[in-house]
Write a protein that holds these residues in place. Structure first.
Motif, short mmCIF file in Angstrom:
data_model
loop_
_atom_site.label_atom_id
_atom_site.label_comp_id
_atom_site.label_asym_id
_atom_site.label_seq_id
_atom_site.Cartn_x
_atom_site.Cartn_y
_atom_site.Cartn_z
N ASP A 24 -6.84 4.39 -4.07
CA ASP A 24 -7.04 3.25 -3.19
C ASP A 24 -8.51 3.11 -2.88
O ASP A 24 -9.15 4.06 -2.42
CB ASP A 24 -6.25 3.45 -1.89
N ASP A 76 0.84 -1.20 0.00
CA ASP A 76 0.00 0.00 0.00
C ASP A 76 0.88 1.25 0.00
O ASP A 76 0.62 2.21 -0.74
CB ASP A 76 -0.91 -0.02 1.22
N SER A 103 -4.70 0.95 -6.04
CA SER A 103 -4.88 -0.38 -5.48
C SER A 103 -6.32 -0.57 -5.03
O SER A 103 -7.01 0.39 -4.66
CB SER A 103 -3.93 -0.61 -4.29
#
Length: 242
Positions: free
Chosen positions: A232, A161, A180
């Motif tokens: 994200d 991450d 992500s």
């Protein structure tokens, strides 16, 4: 099919099952040509038989030389073009740290962290001169919460991450996007290593997500205007309670 990815060339690692196959299928259904990277030749042959635009590529990413050659092999199957790369392949090690096999820890960290970094490096080196491209990474809810029953796995996802967030700040100047998706527990083979009580509890409460639902999120990320990056996405079943 609405053809949102018509004419695009994509590559996905760990693509023969789970989130990887769901991602590949979603992109294929939207018109992309997809290279499916996996070490399971039989599974690759089975899933790729469903689509003319699915290209199987058998690679063991834990083989250092094979990992180095991944991007050239992908480009040999796509007429030298790569618009989308999804770093999805991963391993799981759960349970108490003291019970974890050191060799299993090495393999998991190699695939979940080192291989992702090296693959993305090579993809960026290809995409940057073209000033366009999308990179997706399969992370995990474990990247955002110190999950007590999976310290090794969670640590690998915390690392990746950080990698996605810092790499984004280096490559946006080249017109590249990286983001992500961090799902909670998804119905995939990785759950086979979950502690039995946790898996039974999740199934009984309906607190699992289907891989196809993650693929829908990945498509959303890919189809935003170029001036927008979804860095994200954290997604979990409504009934899931850490």
């Amino acid at each position: 099919m609405s053809g949102k990815l018509e004419g695009k060339f994509a590559a996905i690692t760990g693509a023969a099952s789970g989130i990887g196959w769901a991602s590949a299928k979603a992109m294929l259904d939207e018109g992309a040509t997809v290279v499916l990277v996996d070490r399971d030749a039989d599974a690759l042959a089975r899933v790729c038989a469903e689509y003319d635009r699915a290209q199987p590529l058998e690679v063991d990413l834990l083989d250092t030389q094979a990992c180095k050659n991944l991007v050239p092999q992908i480009l040999s199957l796509t007429d030298g073009t790569l618009d989308i790369f999804h770093a999805n392949a991963g391993l799981y090690v759960g349970g108490d740290l003291v019970d974890a096999d050191p060799d299993a820890i090495d393999r998991m960290l190699q695939l979940n962290v080192n291989v992702v970094m090296k693959n993305v490096r090579d993809v960026v080196r290809y995409m940057a001169p073209r000033k366009t491209g999308d990179i997706l990474v399969t992370s995990s809810l474990a990247a955002h919460f110190p999950t007590p029953w999976e310290p090794v796995y969670a640590s690998s996802k915390w690392a990746i991450d950080c990698f996605v967030q810092t790499t984004r700040r280096q490559i946006f100047k080249d017109g590249l996007r990286i983001g992500s998706v961090s799902p909670g527990p998804v119905v995939t083979s990785l759950l086979s290593d979950w502690p039995e009580d946790k898996l039974a509890e999740a199934k009984a409460s309906g607190s699992l997500v289907e891989a196809e639902e993650i693929a829908e999120i990945l498509l959303f990320m890919l189809t935003r205007p170029r001036g927008m990056t979804i860095r994200d996405v954290v997604v979990m079943p409504t009934n899931f309670d850490l």
